[in-house]
Write a protein that holds these residues in place. Structure first.
Motif, PDB file in Angstrom:
ATOM      1  N   LYS A   1       0.843  -1.208   0.000  1.00 56.94           N
ATOM      2  CA  LYS A   1       0.000   0.000   0.000  1.00 56.94           C
ATOM      3  C   LYS A   1       0.874   1.253   0.000  1.00 56.94           C
ATOM      4  O   LYS A   1       0.594   2.225  -0.734  1.00 56.94           O
ATOM      5  CB  LYS A   1      -0.858  -0.017   1.263  1.00 56.94           C
ATOM      6  CG  LYS A   1      -2.121   0.816   1.190  1.00 56.94           C
ATOM      7  CD  LYS A   1      -2.980   0.516   2.415  1.00 56.94           C
ATOM      8  CE  LYS A   1      -3.973   1.652   2.591  1.00 56.94           C
ATOM      9  NZ  LYS A   1      -4.710   1.571   3.858  1.00 56.94           N
ATOM     10  N   GLN A   2       1.940   1.207   0.806  1.00 56.84           N
ATOM     11  CA  GLN A   2       2.863   2.331   0.873  1.00 56.84           C
ATOM     12  C   GLN A   2       3.552   2.560  -0.453  1.00 56.84           C
ATOM     13  O   GLN A   2       3.726   3.693  -0.897  1.00 56.84           O
ATOM     14  CB  GLN A   2       3.930   2.117   1.965  1.00 56.84           C
ATOM     15  CG  GLN A   2       3.462   2.424   3.362  1.00 56.84           C
ATOM     16  CD  GLN A   2       2.944   3.828   3.476  1.00 56.84           C
ATOM     17  OE1 GLN A   2       3.614   4.802   3.116  1.00 56.84           O
ATOM     18  NE2 GLN A   2       1.718   3.969   3.937  1.00 56.84           N
ATOM     19  N   LYS A   3       3.973   1.437  -1.080  1.00 55.35           N
ATOM     20  CA  LYS A   3       4.677   1.540  -2.364  1.00 55.35           C
ATOM     21  C   LYS A   3       3.759   2.143  -3.405  1.00 55.35           C
ATOM     22  O   LYS A   3       4.162   2.996  -4.214  1.00 55.35           O
ATOM     23  CB  LYS A   3       5.175   0.166  -2.813  1.00 55.35           C
ATOM     24  CG  LYS A   3       6.378  -0.317  -2.055  1.00 55.35           C
ATOM     25  CD  LYS A   3       7.444  -0.871  -3.012  1.00 55.35           C
ATOM     26  CE  LYS A   3       8.684  -1.316  -2.319  1.00 55.35           C
ATOM     27  NZ  LYS A   3       9.622  -0.237  -2.135  1.00 55.35           N
TER      28      LYS A   3
ATOM     29  N   GLY B   1       3.075   9.991  -4.995  1.00 49.09           N
ATOM     30  CA  GLY B   1       3.724  11.105  -4.317  1.00 49.09           C
ATOM     31  C   GLY B   1       3.564  11.094  -2.811  1.00 49.09           C
ATOM     32  O   GLY B   1       4.183  11.898  -2.108  1.00 49.09           O
ATOM     33  N   ALA B   2       2.742  10.218  -2.250  1.00 46.92           N
ATOM     34  CA  ALA B   2       2.511  10.231  -0.791  1.00 46.92           C
ATOM     35  C   ALA B   2       3.446   9.245  -0.121  1.00 46.92           C
ATOM     36  O   ALA B   2       3.038   8.277   0.477  1.00 46.92           O
ATOM     37  CB  ALA B   2       1.055   9.871  -0.502  1.00 46.92           C
ATOM     38  N   LYS B   3       4.741   9.559  -0.242  1.00 44.06           N
ATOM     39  CA  LYS B   3       5.723   8.632   0.295  1.00 44.06           C
ATOM     40  C   LYS B   3       5.894   8.881   1.774  1.00 44.06           C
ATOM     41  O   LYS B   3       6.055  10.013   2.235  1.00 44.06           O
ATOM     42  CB  LYS B   3       7.053   8.858  -0.422  1.00 44.06           C
ATOM     43  CG  LYS B   3       8.023   7.685  -0.327  1.00 44.06           C
ATOM     44  CD  LYS B   3       9.235   7.940  -1.219  1.00 44.06           C
ATOM     45  CE  LYS B   3      10.310   6.906  -1.070  1.00 44.06           C
ATOM     46  NZ  LYS B   3       9.933   5.599  -1.609  1.00 44.06           N
ATOM     47  N   ASN B   4       5.844   7.830   2.521  1.00 45.28           N
ATOM     48  CA  ASN B   4       6.054   7.919   3.969  1.00 45.28           C
ATOM     49  C   ASN B   4       7.253   7.035   4.291  1.00 45.28           C
ATOM     50  O   ASN B   4       7.145   5.861   4.577  1.00 45.28           O
ATOM     51  CB  ASN B   4       4.802   7.425   4.700  1.00 45.28           C
ATOM     52  CG  ASN B   4       4.875   7.674   6.203  1.00 45.28           C
ATOM     53  OD1 ASN B   4       5.956   7.822   6.773  1.00 45.28           O
ATOM     54  ND2 ASN B   4       3.726   7.737   6.823  1.00 45.28           N
ATOM     55  N   ILE B   5       8.423   7.694   4.217  1.00 43.22           N
ATOM     56  CA  ILE B   5       9.666   6.916   4.357  1.00 43.22           C
ATOM     57  C   ILE B   5       9.759   6.276   5.722  1.00 43.22           C
ATOM     58  O   ILE B   5      10.163   5.126   5.856  1.00 43.22           O
ATOM     59  CB  ILE B   5      10.891   7.820   4.099  1.00 43.22           C
ATOM     60  CG1 ILE B   5      10.874   8.278   2.648  1.00 43.22           C
ATOM     61  CG2 ILE B   5      12.173   7.095   4.404  1.00 43.22           C
ATOM     62  CD1 ILE B   5      11.910   9.332   2.323  1.00 43.22           C
ATOM     63  N   VAL B   6       9.379   7.058   6.748  1.00 40.88           N
ATOM     64  CA  VAL B   6       9.505   6.528   8.122  1.00 40.88           C
ATOM     65  C   VAL B   6       8.673   5.271   8.276  1.00 40.88           C
ATOM     66  O   VAL B   6       9.133   4.252   8.794  1.00 40.88           O
ATOM     67  CB  VAL B   6       9.072   7.605   9.154  1.00 40.88           C
ATOM     68  CG1 VAL B   6       9.001   6.998  10.543  1.00 40.88           C
ATOM     69  CG2 VAL B   6      10.034   8.772   9.121  1.00 40.88           C
TER      70      VAL B   6
ATOM     71  N   ARG C   1       9.823   1.455   9.070  1.00 46.23           N
ATOM     72  CA  ARG C   1       9.322   0.666  10.208  1.00 46.23           C
ATOM     73  C   ARG C   1       8.760  -0.665   9.728  1.00 46.23           C
ATOM     74  O   ARG C   1       9.032  -1.722  10.306  1.00 46.23           O
ATOM     75  CB  ARG C   1       8.217   1.446  10.951  1.00 46.23           C
ATOM     76  CG  ARG C   1       8.615   2.747  11.568  1.00 46.23           C
ATOM     77  CD  ARG C   1       9.548   2.570  12.753  1.00 46.23           C
ATOM     78  NE  ARG C   1       9.936   3.884  13.248  1.00 46.23           N
ATOM     79  CZ  ARG C   1      10.980   4.575  12.815  1.00 46.23           C
ATOM     80  NH1 ARG C   1      11.788   4.064  11.897  1.00 46.23           N
ATOM     81  NH2 ARG C   1      11.212   5.786  13.290  1.00 46.23           N
ATOM     82  N   LEU C   2       7.968  -0.600   8.666  1.00 46.76           N
ATOM     83  CA  LEU C   2       7.332  -1.816   8.162  1.00 46.76           C
ATOM     84  C   LEU C   2       8.391  -2.791   7.647  1.00 46.76           C
ATOM     85  O   LEU C   2       8.298  -4.003   7.884  1.00 46.76           O
ATOM     86  CB  LEU C   2       6.337  -1.471   7.043  1.00 46.76           C
ATOM     87  CG  LEU C   2       5.088  -0.688   7.475  1.00 46.76           C
ATOM     88  CD1 LEU C   2       4.311  -0.229   6.253  1.00 46.76           C
ATOM     89  CD2 LEU C   2       4.211  -1.522   8.376  1.00 46.76           C
TER      90      LEU C   2
ATOM     91  N   ALA D   1       3.039   6.373  11.156  1.00 38.89           N
ATOM     92  CA  ALA D   1       2.152   5.427  10.463  1.00 38.89           C
ATOM     93  C   ALA D   1       0.770   6.028  10.258  1.00 38.89           C
ATOM     94  O   ALA D   1       0.011   5.575   9.406  1.00 38.89           O
ATOM     95  CB  ALA D   1       2.059   4.139  11.272  1.00 38.89           C
ATOM     96  N   ASN D   2       0.429   7.061  11.064  1.00 32.74           N
ATOM     97  CA  ASN D   2      -0.924   7.613  10.989  1.00 32.74           C
ATOM     98  C   ASN D   2      -0.945   9.062  10.526  1.00 32.74           C
ATOM     99  O   ASN D   2      -1.919   9.793  10.739  1.00 32.74           O
ATOM    100  CB  ASN D   2      -1.600   7.468  12.368  1.00 32.74           C
ATOM    101  CG  ASN D   2      -1.876   6.013  12.688  1.00 32.74           C
ATOM    102  OD1 ASN D   2      -2.829   5.414  12.184  1.00 32.74           O
ATOM    103  ND2 ASN D   2      -1.023   5.407  13.512  1.00 32.74           N
ATOM    104  N   GLY D   3       0.173   9.439   9.909  1.00 35.09           N
ATOM    105  CA  GLY D   3       0.226  10.768   9.305  1.00 35.09           C
ATOM    106  C   GLY D   3       0.238  11.901  10.311  1.00 35.09           C
ATOM    107  O   GLY D   3      -0.247  12.994  10.041  1.00 35.09           O
ATOM    108  N   ILE D   4       0.755  11.637  11.500  1.00 33.73           N
ATOM    109  CA  ILE D   4       0.818  12.682  12.542  1.00 33.73           C
ATOM    110  C   ILE D   4       2.287  13.021  12.709  1.00 33.73           C
ATOM    111  O   ILE D   4       3.154  12.153  12.637  1.00 33.73           O
ATOM    112  CB  ILE D   4       0.233  12.170  13.875  1.00 33.73           C
ATOM    113  CG1 ILE D   4      -1.230  11.716  13.675  1.00 33.73           C
ATOM    114  CG2 ILE D   4       0.315  13.219  14.971  1.00 33.73           C
ATOM    115  CD1 ILE D   4      -1.802  10.943  14.846  1.00 33.73           C
ATOM    116  N   VAL D   5       2.599  14.309  12.975  1.00 28.82           N
ATOM    117  CA  VAL D   5       3.955  14.682  13.348  1.00 28.82           C
ATOM    118  C   VAL D   5       3.910  15.193  14.784  1.00 28.82           C
ATOM    119  O   VAL D   5       2.854  15.592  15.284  1.00 28.82           O
ATOM    120  CB  VAL D   5       4.586  15.728  12.406  1.00 28.82           C
ATOM    121  CG1 VAL D   5       4.808  15.116  11.035  1.00 28.82           C
ATOM    122  CG2 VAL D   5       3.733  16.962  12.317  1.00 28.82           C
TER     123      VAL D   5
END
Lengths: 478, 328
Positions: free
Chosen positions: A117-119, A125-130, A134-135, B152-156
């Motif tokens: 889902k992240q990939k 454009g909604a990359k969540n590297i952190v 973690r995953l 993971a939940n889009g919070i900073v």
């Protein structure tokens, strides 16, 4: 216990033991086979986890769709293998491992789905590297622990396979040893019993065969060999009875023969006496026929007297006591020749006499044997010039008898009449051909039989005859 | 043959019975173990209750702490020989330049740390945490989980109001409303869940963090006392086997040591994996948290340490080689 019963019991016992051992061995093989199946399954699980790890890395690094599809396929395979493992593994430790693996599988699937889902989100454009990091860390962690669990399962199965293999080998060895030991023990026990009994029976039979008819075989037990011993004892009883009856009959016959011979001599003496007196009277008044009758009566009476004398002599030979001593056969031959001087005089006789041994027996009787045999040899060779008489004795190696032979180059005989030769008053030639009543060889046989020996003869018509007798090489005589 | 066999047996028995003169037993070695009063330390409690450390010739003096960071601080201050601590405080200590070793991992869990919040403060989904007061213990796995949960939940972090609290302060703070949520672990977590009941909502996330709890010591202590470390590990391994074989009895022992009801222990027992081991995941966790600490400017260092140098594998390899799965 009967030998057949013992053998039957032994067979049944062997059968039962063999069946038990075979069942135990089959069970052991079964557990070994199952352990091998489990081991194979554990190997497959480890290998699938490893392959899936590579596919995971491929997807994480390159995000390639093919890797995702293959990862999903491998996950399904792994699920199937874990389910199959639940069927195979029944032990608590293994099932605990499988429970953990199942939990980690579920967690892994959940995290991989989030990674996917992240990939996909990062593509827009909604990359969540952190979060991705973690995953990724978690999926690596889960894969590591899943792999560790699978390795633990694999080690467990390898231990079980090894144990099952060693147990099977040990059981097989034990079974072979037990079979060998029981077979050997069985053989030894049965042989011991058989040999012991057979030895006793054989010794007893030998004792009886040696002439001790009073001996009975004593055998302890209740099996077939004891029954055989009983049968032999019964047989010996009967033989002993027959022997006693035979001895009694022989004695009676002997007494009868002696009595008849003796009693016949008196009237015969009267006949001979009066014939002699008649012969001294003036016979001119008798015609030729009457004188012929008178001569026939005289000759017949004389012949009868000879027969009676011979019968008496034959009877005496059977009743006379035997003297057992060491006898020089050479000396006996010389004595016989001396006794037959009158018969030997004027004849051209070539003697071939080997060195003769010493034997055990009655010297007088054995001398009579040589007298009779040499007398016959001379008589039946009288037309030969020279007369050849050969006397020899042999003691073959390991033989318990001495065999003597008196042979001549006389008229011989037809071998089809050989059985008649040693019979009382049996003659192969007419009195006109050769004198004698036919008692000489009968006497020889009687004497030799009393010494425990045998007599026989060989001959060729007109080419001589050989007369044999054997004497046991022992002091005791029958 | 029988006589000979019996004679041989008698001789063998006599020889076997002949002992060397009994040697004077050495007195047990005293060591101080600073440990947290947490379910993470179950193997320590079991080993102490069952006398496994004593069997190994150790006189383990417990030093009680409410959380692992406190226990590690005691070791760093020289007040204890060993500590039980999660990997997060270890990471911070290493980045500060402390010379410590992790000698074994004694438990891990991906369901121990969570964010628990008050529904009655308007929090029912993670997004509702925006602007709320969230209690956390700085420098601990609770802080790391909190930031990971936020990510993971889009919070900073700046979207919320994080309040640093000690673990023993969390329960009271949330119950009395001083905070709206707390990022914490068991036992405070289970106690809060019981106390809040329906008023509370707990946010777990197994996909973002697996906490490890470890035995640590100063490198000097480990290097000077390798046999002591092995004996301690053997005691813990015995406890591991006991926990696997008799989980019910183990739960009672741990609940007694923690002075909580056995039912509470039973409820959280399966959230933990109680095994003595060293695996590659420890390295991954340390490196993950280092990146987090560096990127959030929680530390001054910018270079990733080589954590291999801070993991002592030799002792565990000597006593349970199959449990060492760190690639070296």
């Amino acid at each position: 216990m009967l030998i057949t019963t013992r053998l039957k019991l032994s067979s049944y016992l062997s059968l039962i033991m063999s069946s038990i051992m075979i069942m135990v061995l089959l069970w052991s093989f079964g557990t070994y086979k199952q352990a091998v199946r489990q081991d194979f399954l554990a190997d497959e699980i480890v290998s699938t986890i490893f392959e899936r790890t590579i596919l995971r890395d491929e997807y994480l690094i390159y995000g390639v769709e093919r890797a995702k599809i293959q990862w999903t396929s491998k996950t399904e395979t792994l699920n199937r293998l874990i389910n199959a493992a639940y069927e195979q593994f029944k032990g608590k430790a293994e099932r605990d491992i499988l429970d953990e693996m199942r939990q980690r599988q579920d967690d892994t699937n959940g995290i991989f789905a989030r990674i996917v889902k992240q990939k996909e989100a990062s593509l827009s454009g909604a990359k969540n590297i952190v979060l991705e990091q973690r995953l990724t860390s978690q999926i690596i962690f889960l894969a590591s622990t899943l792999y560790a669990d699978a390795m633990q399962l694999q080690e467990s199965t390898k231990r079980v396979v090894d144990l099952a293999y060693k147990r099977t080998v040990a059981l097989s060895s034990i079974i072979v040893m037990v079979v060998v030991i029981t077979t050997v023990l069985n053989s030894v026990l049965v042989n011991r019993i058989l040999n012991k009994r057979l030895a006793v029976i054989q010794a007893g039979a030998n004792t009886i065969a040696d002439g001790n008819l009073d001996h009975r075989i004593v055998c302890q037990g209740s099996d077939e060999l004891v029954a055989l011993a009983e049968t032999l004892n019964n047989m010996t009883d009967k033989v002993q009875l027959f022997m006693r009856q035979l001895e009694t009959a022989n004695k009676e016959l002997e007494a009868f023969s002696y009595s008849i011979s003796h009693d016949l001599r008196a009237p015969l003496r009267h006949i001979n006496g009066f014939i002699e007196l008649l012969g001294k009277q003036d016979t001119s008044s008798l015609n030729d026929k009457s004188q012929h009758y008178l001569r026939v009566i005289a000759e017949s009476a004389k012949k009868m007297g000879t027969l009676i004398d011979d019968l008496l002599s034959f009877s005496r030979m059977g009743r006379a006591e035997m003297m057992q001593t060491s006898v020089s056969m050479s000396k006996l031959v010389v004595e016989a020749q001396n006794e037959l001087q009158s018969d030997l005089a004027g004849k051209n006789i070539i003697w071939e006499t080997d060195s003769l041994p010493e034997v055990y027996g009655d010297p007088a009787m054995l001398r009579q044997v040589f007298v009779n045999l040499i007398s016959n040899a001379v008589k039946f060779s009288r037309d030969r010039d020279p007369i050849k008489i050969k006397i020899s004795c042999s003691q073959a190696n390991k033989s318990d008898e001495t065999i003597c032979r008196v042979s001549d180059n006389g008229v011989g005989f037809d071998m089809k009449y050989v059985d008649k030769l040693f019979g009382l008053f049996q003659r192969l030639h007419s009195p006109e051909e050769f004198e004698g009543t036919g008692v000489g060889l009968a006497n020889v046989r009687r004497i030799i039989h009393r010494h425990g020996g045998r007599t026989w003869a060989e001959g060729i018509e007109d080419d001589g005859a050989s007369f044999y007798f054997s004497l046991p090489n022992r002091k005791e005589q029958i | 043959m029988l006589k000979f066999g019996l004679t041989l047996m008698c001789v063998a028995t006599l020889v076997g019975c002949q002992k060397s003169p009994p040697q004077m037993k050495k007195p047990p070695q005293k060591i101080t173990l600073a440990h947290a009063t947490l379910a993470h330390c179950a193997l320590v409690y079991i080993a102490m209750a069952k006398g496994y450390f004593t069997e190994e010739g150790l006189d383990v003096q417990p030093q009680i702490h409410t959380y692992g960071k406190s226990a590690l601080d005691s070791v760093l201050a020289g007040k204890a020989d060993l500590a039980t601590v999660a990997e997060t405080p270890v990471m911070f200590a290493v980045l500060k330049g402390e010379k410590i070793f992790i000698v074994a991992n004694i438990s891990n869990s991906n369901k121990d740390v969570a964010v628990i919040a008050r529904r009655d403060n308007g929090i029912s989904v993670p997004g509702d945490l925006m602007g709320k007061r969230i209690g956390y213990t700085p420098g601990t796995s609770g802080e790391f989980f909190m930031d990971s949960f936020f990510a993971a939940n889009g919070i900073v972090r700046k979207d919320v109001n994080p309040i640093g609290l000690k673990p023993e302060e969390m329960v009271d703070a949330l119950v009395t409303g001083k905070i709206d949520a707390a990022a914490t672990w068991n036992l405070p977590l289970i106690l809060l869940r019981k106390k809040l009941g329906d008023k509370g909502v707990t946010f777990f996330d197994k996909g973002i963090y697996t906490e490890t709890f470890n035995i640590t010591a100063q490198q000097e202590f480990v290097q000077k006392n390798p046999e002591t470390i092995k004996r301690l590990l053997r005691g813990l391994i015995k406890a591991e086997k006991f926990a696997a074989a008799s989980p019910d009895e183990a739960q009672i022992l741990v609940a007694t040591a923690l002075t909580i009801d056995k039912s509470l222990m039973a409820e959280i027992w399966n959230d933990f994996d109680y095994r003595v081991n060293l695996s590659q995941t420890l390295l991954i966790a340390l490196e993950d948290e280092t990146r987090w600490a560096m990127s959030n400017h929680l530390v001054d260092q910018t270079k990733m340490p080589n954590y291999i140098s801070y993991i002592h594998v030799e002792s565990l390899k000597a006593v349970k080689p199959e449990s060492v799965r760190i690639i070296r």
